[in-house]
Every structure is written in structure tokens, then in C-alpha cells.
Design a protein around this motif. Structure first.
Motif, PDB file in Angstrom:
ATOM      1  N   MET A   1       9.633  39.310 117.080  1.00  0.00           N
ATOM      2  CA  MET A   1      10.557  40.300 116.570  1.00  0.00           C
ATOM      3  C   MET A   1      11.281  39.680 115.381  1.00  0.00           C
ATOM      4  SD  MET A   1      11.379  43.501 117.378  1.00  0.00           S
ATOM      5  CE  MET A   1      10.778  43.807 119.012  1.00  0.00           C
ATOM      6  N   ILE A   2      11.789  40.510 114.518  1.00  0.00           N
ATOM      7  CA  ILE A   2      12.441  39.990 113.315  1.00  0.00           C
ATOM      8  C   ILE A   2      13.780  39.338 113.661  1.00  0.00           C
ATOM      9  CG2 ILE A   2      11.255  41.619 111.802  1.00  0.00           C
ATOM     10  CD1 ILE A   2      13.814  43.272 111.662  1.00  0.00           C
ATOM     11  N   VAL A   3      14.198  38.430 112.817  1.00  0.00           N
ATOM     12  CA  VAL A   3      15.432  37.666 113.028  1.00  0.00           C
ATOM     13  C   VAL A   3      16.631  38.600 113.164  1.00  0.00           C
ATOM     14  CG1 VAL A   3      17.013  36.007 111.951  1.00  0.00           C
ATOM     15  CG2 VAL A   3      14.545  35.605 111.879  1.00  0.00           C
ATOM     16  N   VAL A   4      16.704  39.611 112.319  1.00  0.00           N
ATOM     17  CA  VAL A   4      17.840  40.536 112.355  1.00  0.00           C
ATOM     18  C   VAL A   4      17.986  41.157 113.740  1.00  0.00           C
ATOM     19  CG1 VAL A   4      18.695  42.739 111.453  1.00  0.00           C
ATOM     20  CG2 VAL A   4      17.827  41.006 109.874  1.00  0.00           C
TER      21      VAL A   4
ATOM     22  N   CYS B   1      24.959  32.731 127.170  1.00  0.00           N
ATOM     23  CA  CYS B   1      24.005  32.023 126.305  1.00  0.00           C
ATOM     24  C   CYS B   1      22.600  32.080 126.879  1.00  0.00           C
ATOM     25  CB  CYS B   1      24.450  30.579 126.097  1.00  0.00           C
ATOM     26  SG  CYS B   1      25.863  30.428 124.980  1.00  0.00           S
ATOM     27  N   PHE B   2      22.478  31.924 128.194  1.00  0.00           N
ATOM     28  CA  PHE B   2      21.164  32.011 128.840  1.00  0.00           C
ATOM     29  C   PHE B   2      20.582  33.418 128.678  1.00  0.00           C
ATOM     30  CE2 PHE B   2      18.419  32.301 132.687  1.00  0.00           C
ATOM     31  CZ  PHE B   2      17.493  31.354 132.303  1.00  0.00           C
ATOM     32  N   ALA B   3      21.422  34.445 128.839  1.00  0.00           N
ATOM     33  CA  ALA B   3      20.955  35.825 128.639  1.00  0.00           C
ATOM     34  C   ALA B   3      20.529  36.041 127.188  1.00  0.00           C
ATOM     35  CB  ALA B   3      22.047  36.813 129.036  1.00  0.00           C
ATOM     36  N   GLY B   4      21.253  35.453 126.250  1.00  0.00           N
ATOM     37  CA  GLY B   4      20.863  35.543 124.835  1.00  0.00           C
ATOM     38  C   GLY B   4      19.511  34.902 124.599  1.00  0.00           C
TER      39      GLY B   4
ATOM     40  N   ILE C   1      24.548  34.279 119.942  1.00  0.00           N
ATOM     41  CA  ILE C   1      23.602  34.608 118.867  1.00  0.00           C
ATOM     42  C   ILE C   1      22.726  33.394 118.556  1.00  0.00           C
ATOM     43  CG2 ILE C   1      23.392  35.234 116.433  1.00  0.00           C
ATOM     44  CD1 ILE C   1      25.970  36.958 116.837  1.00  0.00           C
ATOM     45  N   ALA C   2      23.320  32.208 118.532  1.00  0.00           N
ATOM     46  CA  ALA C   2      22.529  30.988 118.307  1.00  0.00           C
ATOM     47  C   ALA C   2      21.494  30.807 119.410  1.00  0.00           C
ATOM     48  CB  ALA C   2      23.449  29.769 118.222  1.00  0.00           C
ATOM     49  N   ALA C   3      21.879  31.074 120.641  1.00  0.00           N
ATOM     50  CA  ALA C   3      20.929  30.962 121.756  1.00  0.00           C
ATOM     51  C   ALA C   3      19.791  31.975 121.609  1.00  0.00           C
ATOM     52  CB  ALA C   3      21.652  31.164 123.091  1.00  0.00           C
ATOM     53  N   ALA C   4      20.112  33.160 121.101  1.00  0.00           N
ATOM     54  CA  ALA C   4      19.080  34.183 120.888  1.00  0.00           C
ATOM     55  C   ALA C   4      18.115  33.797 119.776  1.00  0.00           C
ATOM     56  CB  ALA C   4      19.730  35.535 120.582  1.00  0.00           C
ATOM     57  N   LEU C   5      18.562  32.951 118.859  1.00  0.00           N
ATOM     58  CA  LEU C   5      17.710  32.501 117.747  1.00  0.00           C
ATOM     59  C   LEU C   5      17.019  31.167 118.026  1.00  0.00           C
ATOM     60  CD1 LEU C   5      20.133  33.357 114.814  1.00  0.00           C
ATOM     61  CD2 LEU C   5      18.036  34.582 115.423  1.00  0.00           C
ATOM     62  N   LEU C   6      17.528  30.422 118.986  1.00  0.00           N
ATOM     63  CA  LEU C   6      17.055  29.063 119.251  1.00  0.00           C
ATOM     64  C   LEU C   6      15.543  28.938 119.459  1.00  0.00           C
ATOM     65  CD1 LEU C   6      18.018  26.138 119.568  1.00  0.00           C
ATOM     66  CD2 LEU C   6      18.303  26.605 122.018  1.00  0.00           C
TER      67      LEU C   6
ATOM     68  N   VAL D   1      13.889  28.710 116.117  1.00  0.00           N
ATOM     69  CA  VAL D   1      14.217  27.462 115.433  1.00  0.00           C
ATOM     70  C   VAL D   1      13.376  26.317 116.002  1.00  0.00           C
ATOM     71  CG1 VAL D   1      16.041  25.760 115.021  1.00  0.00           C
ATOM     72  CG2 VAL D   1      16.552  28.201 114.844  1.00  0.00           C
ATOM     73  N   ILE D   2      13.268  26.254 117.329  1.00  0.00           N
ATOM     74  CA  ILE D   2      12.520  25.172 117.976  1.00  0.00           C
ATOM     75  C   ILE D   2      11.020  25.298 117.708  1.00  0.00           C
ATOM     76  CG2 ILE D   2      11.819  24.237 120.222  1.00  0.00           C
ATOM     77  CD1 ILE D   2      14.719  24.786 121.160  1.00  0.00           C
ATOM     78  N   ASP D   3      10.471  26.486 117.917  1.00  0.00           N
ATOM     79  CA  ASP D   3       9.014  26.650 117.818  1.00  0.00           C
ATOM     80  C   ASP D   3       8.510  26.887 116.393  1.00  0.00           C
ATOM     81  OD1 ASP D   3       8.594  26.233 120.509  1.00  0.00           O
ATOM     82  OD2 ASP D   3       8.317  28.351 121.012  1.00  0.00           O
ATOM     83  N   HIS D   4       9.323  27.476 115.532  1.00  0.00           N
ATOM     84  CA  HIS D   4       8.842  27.835 114.189  1.00  0.00           C
ATOM     85  C   HIS D   4       9.615  27.177 113.057  1.00  0.00           C
ATOM     86  CE1 HIS D   4       6.429  30.781 116.196  1.00  0.00           C
ATOM     87  NE2 HIS D   4       7.428  31.548 116.524  1.00  0.00           N
ATOM     88  N   GLY D   5      10.676  26.463 113.361  1.00  0.00           N
ATOM     89  CA  GLY D   5      11.547  25.905 112.329  1.00  0.00           C
ATOM     90  C   GLY D   5      10.834  25.019 111.329  1.00  0.00           C
ATOM     91  N   THR D   6      10.079  24.040 111.811  1.00  0.00           N
ATOM     92  CA  THR D   6       9.405  23.130 110.872  1.00  0.00           C
ATOM     93  C   THR D   6       8.313  23.848 110.078  1.00  0.00           C
ATOM     94  OG1 THR D   6       7.936  22.350 112.640  1.00  0.00           O
ATOM     95  CG2 THR D   6       9.915  21.036 112.188  1.00  0.00           C
ATOM     96  N   ALA D   7       7.630  24.789 110.714  1.00  0.00           N
ATOM     97  CA  ALA D   7       6.593  25.546 109.995  1.00  0.00           C
ATOM     98  C   ALA D   7       7.220  26.370 108.862  1.00  0.00           C
ATOM     99  CB  ALA D   7       5.838  26.457 110.954  1.00  0.00           C
ATOM    100  N   MET D   8       8.394  26.949 109.126  1.00  0.00           N
ATOM    101  CA  MET D   8       9.075  27.725 108.082  1.00  0.00           C
ATOM    102  C   MET D   8       9.531  26.822 106.939  1.00  0.00           C
ATOM    103  SD  MET D   8       8.891  30.886 108.802  1.00  0.00           S
ATOM    104  CE  MET D   8      10.083  31.634 107.730  1.00  0.00           C
TER     105      MET D   8
END
Length: 189
Positions: A1-4, A41-44, A92-97, A100-107
Motif C-alpha cells: 500500500m502507498i506510504v500516505v 504502536c503494535f496495532a499500528g 505512525i512510525a510503527a505503521a511505517l516501520l 523502512v526495515i524491508d525496503h529502506g536500503t533498496a529505496m
């Protein structure tokens, strides 16, 4: 899903969590206790998996999506009342984490041109091919092609449903926003 949409979903979770923070005796919001903070945070984090499991395309470019998402995070966190800001930022950070972990370096490698190593294996199961609802234009795989059958319409419908559900969650605590007048904010006569 998109970041937004991950940002909106994380904010929606924070809005629902903030319903527990209304101090009726004083008519104000209090800071969250550690338990509520951790659960929200866990729910996010889990909201990310739910959204990524839905069939979805990417209607805006990755760079535009990331920029819009970042602006939305900042605006949202400053729009909520002070005692809630850390909760909103963390959820919100937890929802994006996961991204960041799986795609951050690729981006960073793909979009920024940085010479960083990319780990092709993903930690989160909703990023594995069998757990992801990610659709892309073209291709021969009907399960992964945005152009196959009604996948494009399903993608749009799923994104609209996410927005509607998030809007319903946000409405649960509109008083979390600084600009929404709270009856307790009125000066005593």
C-alpha cells in the motif's frame, strides 16, 4: 500500500487509542501510559500488514508518495494536542516501520543512488510474494498484474475502503486536533 495510506492508518489507530486518554474530570487529554502506548504502536505495526495484504497498486510515484507521507506526518503531529503528539508520532512510525526495515536500503539505492547493500529477503510476511497484495502494471502473472481482469478496480476500491475506515476512526476523537474546539477550552464565566 502507498506510504500516505500507511500514515493515515497509523494516525487512525492513534485517534482510536487517544479515546482512552480523555480526562473527563478536567476535560483534557493526558499522556498515554506505557501499556496503551505499546498496544497502539503494535496495532499500528499490524495495520501495515493488513493494508499490504490487500490487492493494491501504486497510483503515485514512490518519491512523491514518500514526500507526501512525510509532510502528512509532520502536519498531523503538529495538528494534534501537545499531550498526544508523541503517541501519534510513534504509532505512525510503527505503521511505517516494516517498509523502512524491508525496503529502506533498496529505496536509497534505487531512488537516491546511494551505494548501499540491499537485503533481498524480507522480515515481514506481508512483504513476501505469497503474503503481499502488491500489483504492478504489465506482466503475465494475473495475481500480480494491475492490468489483469478487475485488479485495477479492486485496488482503487481497497484504497477507498481504507480511507473510509480511517476516517471513521479519526472521527472518534476529533478533539485530539488543536483546531477543534473543546467545550472545556471555553473560559469560565
Amino acid at each position: 500500500m502507498i506510504v500516505v495510506l500507511h500514515v493515515v492508518a497509523g494516525a487512525a489507530v492513534a485517534h482510536v487509542a487517544s479515546t482512552r486518554l480523555r480526562d473527563e474530570s478536567q476535560g483534557r487529554f493526558r499522556r498515554p501510559a506505557l501499556g496503551l502506548f505499546a498496544c497502539a504502536c503494535f496495532a499500528g505495526l499490524l495495520s501495515h500488514g493488513v493494508l499490504d495484504g490487500l490487492k493494491h497498486g501504486y497510483p503515485i510515484s514512490a518519491v512523491t508518495d514518500i514526500i507526501m507521507g512525510a509532510v502528512l506526518v509532520v502536519v498531523w503531529c503538529f495538528a494534534v494536542r501537545r499531550p498526544l503528539r508523541l503517541l501519534f508520532a510513534a504509532v505512525i512510525a510503527a505503521a511505517l516501520l516494516p517498509d523502512v526495515i524491508d525496503h529502506g536500503t533498496a529505496m536509497l539505492r534505487w531512488k537516491a543512488g546511494w551505494d548501499v547493500s540491499v537485503n533481498r529477503s524480507h522480515i515481514f510476511p506481508w512483504h513476501w510474494p505469497e503474503g503481499s497484495g502488491s500489483l504492478h502494471p504489465g506482466g503475465n502473472d494475473p495475481a500480480r498484474s494491475l492490468d489483469f481482469g478487475r485488479n485495477r478496480e479492486v485496488s482503487i476500491a481497497n484504497q477507498l475502503v481504507v480511507l473510509l475506515i480511517a476516517a471513521g476512526c479519526i472521527v472518534t476523537t476529533t478533539r485530539a486536533f488543536r483546531f477543534v474546539r473543546d467545550p472545556s477550552d471555553a473560559p469560565a464565566a
